[in-house]
Design an enzyme around this catalytic site. Structure first.
Site, PDB file in Angstrom:
ATOM      1  N   SER A 114       0.817  -1.243   0.116  1.00  0.00           N
ATOM      2  CA  SER A 114      -0.023  -0.067  -0.034  1.00  0.00           C
ATOM      3  C   SER A 114       0.945   1.194   0.149  1.00  0.00           C
ATOM      4  O   SER A 114       1.884   1.256   0.608  1.00  0.00           O
ATOM      5  CB  SER A 114      -0.986  -0.120   1.181  1.00  0.00           C
ATOM      6  OG  SER A 114      -1.744   1.412   1.293  1.00  0.00           O
ATOM      7  N   LYS A 123      -4.527  -6.757   3.237  1.00  0.00           N
ATOM      8  CA  LYS A 123      -4.595  -5.723   2.413  1.00  0.00           C
ATOM      9  C   LYS A 123      -6.108  -5.465   1.923  1.00  0.00           C
ATOM     10  O   LYS A 123      -6.391  -4.205   1.613  1.00  0.00           O
ATOM     11  CB  LYS A 123      -3.654  -5.848   0.906  1.00  0.00           C
ATOM     12  CG  LYS A 123      -3.760  -4.978  -0.020  1.00  0.00           C
ATOM     13  CD  LYS A 123      -3.304  -3.506   0.629  1.00  0.00           C
ATOM     14  CE  LYS A 123      -3.241  -2.236  -0.198  1.00  0.00           C
ATOM     15  NZ  LYS A 123      -3.914  -2.245  -1.473  1.00  0.00           N
ATOM     16  N   HIS A 141      -7.734  -3.651   4.556  1.00  0.00           N
ATOM     17  CA  HIS A 141      -7.114  -2.205   4.661  1.00  0.00           C
ATOM     18  C   HIS A 141      -7.768  -1.422   3.496  1.00  0.00           C
ATOM     19  O   HIS A 141      -8.278  -0.254   3.878  1.00  0.00           O
ATOM     20  CB  HIS A 141      -5.584  -2.303   4.206  1.00  0.00           C
ATOM     21  CG  HIS A 141      -5.004  -0.867   3.647  1.00  0.00           C
ATOM     22  ND1 HIS A 141      -5.328  -0.285   2.333  1.00  0.00           N
ATOM     23  CD2 HIS A 141      -4.171  -0.143   4.336  1.00  0.00           C
ATOM     24  CE1 HIS A 141      -4.715   0.803   2.208  1.00  0.00           C
ATOM     25  NE2 HIS A 141      -3.676   0.714   3.510  1.00  0.00           N
ATOM     26  N   ASN A 142      -8.454  -1.838   2.487  1.00  0.00           N
ATOM     27  CA  ASN A 142      -9.031  -1.266   1.419  1.00  0.00           C
ATOM     28  C   ASN A 142     -10.313  -1.046   1.677  1.00  0.00           C
ATOM     29  O   ASN A 142     -10.806  -0.047   1.308  1.00  0.00           O
ATOM     30  CB  ASN A 142      -8.918  -1.789   0.002  1.00  0.00           C
ATOM     31  CG  ASN A 142      -7.514  -1.703  -0.553  1.00  0.00           C
ATOM     32  OD1 ASN A 142      -6.248  -1.460   0.052  1.00  0.00           O
ATOM     33  ND2 ASN A 142      -7.283  -1.820  -1.949  1.00  0.00           N
ATOM     34  N   GLU A 153     -10.237   1.721   3.978  1.00  0.00           N
ATOM     35  CA  GLU A 153      -9.939   3.067   2.946  1.00  0.00           C
ATOM     36  C   GLU A 153     -11.120   3.372   2.259  1.00  0.00           C
ATOM     37  O   GLU A 153     -11.460   4.715   2.218  1.00  0.00           O
ATOM     38  CB  GLU A 153      -9.022   2.542   2.059  1.00  0.00           C
ATOM     39  CG  GLU A 153      -8.677   3.551   0.869  1.00  0.00           C
ATOM     40  CD  GLU A 153      -7.685   2.965  -0.197  1.00  0.00           C
ATOM     41  OE1 GLU A 153      -6.454   2.388   0.111  1.00  0.00           O
ATOM     42  OE2 GLU A 153      -7.910   2.780  -1.492  1.00  0.00           O
TER      43      GLU A 153
HETATM   44  C1  6PG Z   1      -3.468   1.278  -1.726  1.00  0.00           C
HETATM   45  C2  6PG Z   1      -4.470   1.296  -2.366  1.00  0.00           C
HETATM   46  C3  6PG Z   1      -4.585   0.683  -3.793  1.00  0.00           C
HETATM   47  C4  6PG Z   1      -5.871   0.636  -4.471  1.00  0.00           C
HETATM   48  C5  6PG Z   1      -6.453   2.087  -5.072  1.00  0.00           C
HETATM   49  C6  6PG Z   1      -7.517   2.019  -5.795  1.00  0.00           C
HETATM   50  O1  6PG Z   1      -3.399   0.880  -0.707  1.00  0.00           O
HETATM   51  O2  6PG Z   1      -2.133   1.852  -2.282  1.00  0.00           O
HETATM   52  O3  6PG Z   1      -5.458   0.637  -1.761  1.00  0.00           O
HETATM   53  O4  6PG Z   1      -4.088  -0.495  -3.787  1.00  0.00           O
HETATM   54  O5  6PG Z   1      -5.823  -0.045  -5.724  1.00  0.00           O
HETATM   55  O6  6PG Z   1      -6.553   2.811  -3.907  1.00  0.00           O
HETATM   56  O7  6PG Z   1      -8.680   1.254  -5.510  1.00  0.00           O
HETATM   57  P1  6PG Z   1     -10.183   1.477  -5.966  1.00  0.00           P
HETATM   58  O8  6PG Z   1     -10.102   1.690  -7.468  1.00  0.00           O
HETATM   59  O9  6PG Z   1     -10.802   0.310  -5.652  1.00  0.00           O
HETATM   60  O10 6PG Z   1     -10.908   2.818  -5.126  1.00  0.00           O
END
Ligand code: 6PG
Length: 467
Positions: A128, A182, A185-186, A189
């Protein structure tokens, strides 16, 4: 030629920047990409650094010292399997093959099983931090097995983001633990990004904040309890001029339709399967889906005019929104980590939750000062089921509950959709209610389907002939 210590397959933005990051730390790297332009670009950007490329997959593998440490940074899905098939004949037992993309954890499990007999260590690793993270120090979440990680530790620790509590990398856990972590994590996010956009809508439409004021509010917030990468970049977004018409700010000309690659949805899918409530994440995914209905939203928007209603002044509004965002962010972590803890038990990942909080403190998209308190809670109790069970953590939220209610009332009065803010309050209230209304659901289930119910005063399952 001297053998390289690390090999990278896939020299797109992430792969190339990770190679340059390694080279900056004196690690000799060989890069391989079918697209020779990418190879050329790496050699240009990496001139004067210990970087080389190879003409074929075989030459690439032969350029590496053993055991070979190879990372794939290629699009998740079939391409990962195609690369594994292509490289496998050249590898030997003890080599380590890392998948650094956002692969689904079940694919990672399948790949580990597929390579089991070869003795090749397959490591699914979440990375990430985007482009800057890859170049200057990402947060990395490797899974697989400890023997494989032992061969990677030195290199990964050097290139990871560094914090006061060490490098942002650790062996996260067995099998697909890295990719699962991960994914969560997303999910978090997604929830935090949606929360920030809800708060932005209220500040703008009710508070009447212009972009300069929005910049100031988020900058101030980033100096305190909300300090985080996402709040920090949000502050910066408001200042960016439109490159087509410099009199405008870019944020105002960006279409309000949010895209996604699917990792948030995967988090919700897995949470539903494991019966862990993650409504903040689910609502954030739904909000992105809902944002796609731009045309329909515009038609309906024209049906009734809206006027701004507010019972509090701007300063008070900014303060309650600060606390509401804090509350929502905390709930996003709480739900994501509850899911991760449960997945760890279910899939035998053996994840150390305090360590996950630690490696998320730097480099990654959801890094924030709040992770200090989260880490402390898991250090105190490694098997803490849900962070709300930690009294100190619970008190932090309880203290901000009234502010969240005021923020929600203000948003609701003004017809602003706040799915994650409001679901955070519902989650908190339901999770802290000893006696809920769910007894009635059991009564109904037994009434129409003889599904039985349990009692509060004795053990067993009971059925009643309801009339
Ligand atoms: C990271 C992000 C990354 C992710 C983008 C796009 O941790 O660097 O999570 O891995 O792919 O943020 O995610 P979306 O296209 O689903 O918004």
């Amino acid at each position: 030629m001297q053998k390289a210590q690390f090999g990278m397959i896939g020299l797109g933005t992430m792969g190339r920047n990770l190679v340059l990051n390694m080279a900056d730390h004196g690690i000799a790297v060989c890069g391989y990409d079918r697209n020779t332009d990418q190879q050329k670009r790496l050699l240009e950007e990496g001139k004067d650094k210990p970087v080389q490329t190879a003409a074929t997959m075989q030459a690439f593998v032969e350029s590496l010292e053993t055991p070979r440490r190879i990372m794939m940074l290629v699009p998740a899905g079939k391409i990962v399997d195609a690369v594994i098939d292509e490289i496998k004949p050249f590898l030997q037992a003890g080599d380590i093959l890392i998948d650094g993309g956002n692969s689904h954890f079940t694919d990672t499990d399948a790949r580990i099983a597929r390579l089991q007999d070869t003795g090749i260590h397959f490591t699914g690793m979440g990375v990430s931090g985007g482009e800057d993270g890859a170049r200057l120090g990402p947060s990395m979440m490797p899974g697989g097995n400890k023997d494989g990680y032992a061969e990677l530790k030195n290199i990964l620790e050097k290139i990871a983001a560094q914090t006061d509590e060490g490098p942002c990398v650790t062996f996260v856990g067995n099998g697909s633990a890295g990719h699962y972590t991960k994914m969560v994590h997303n999910g978090i996010e997604y929830a935090i990004m949606q929360l920030i956009s809800e708060v932005y809508a209220i500040l703008k439409n009710v508070g009447g904040c212009d972009n300069d004021q929005l910049h100031q509010v988020f900058t101030n917030w980033n100096d305190g309890a909300l300090q985080s990468f996402l709040v920090e970049i949000t502050a910066k977004v408001f200042l960016q001029p439109d490159d087509v018409d410099a009199t405008k700010r870019l944020v105002d000309v960006i279409l309000d339709r949010a895209a996604q690659k699917g990792t948030g949805m995967w988090t919700s899918e897995s949470a539903l399967e494991l019966h862990i409530p993650t409504p903040a994440i689910d609502e954030a995914v739904a909000a992105r889906d809902l944002s796609a209905y731009k045309k329909e939203r515009e038609i309906i928007d024209g049906f009734t005019p809206t006027t701004v209603i507010t019972a509090i002044d701007k300063e008070q509004l900014i303060q309650v929104l600060h606390d509401a965002l804090y509350f929502g962010m905390a709930v996003s972590y709480i739900q994501g980590l509850h899911l991760l803890q449960t997945a760890s038990d279910t899939y035998k990942y053996e994840i150390n939750m305090a360590e996950v909080a630690r490696i998320w403190k730097g480099g990654c998209i959801i890094r924030s000062v709040m992770l200090n308190d989260i880490r402390k809670a898991y250090v105190n109790n490694a098997t803490l089921k849900n962070l709300l069970l930690n009294k100190t953590f619970y008190a932090l939220l309880e203290e901000k509950r009234n502010a969240l209610v005021t923020a929600l009332k203000t948003g609701m009065d003004n017809k602003i959709g706040m799915p994650v803010l409001s679901s955070s309050l519902n989650y908190f209230d339901m999770f802290s209610t000893g006696r809920s209304g769910s007894n009635l659901i059991q009564a109904q289930r037994d009434f129409f389907g003889a599904h039985t119910y349990e009692r509060i005063d004795k053990e067993g399952n009971f059925h009643t002939n309801w009339n």
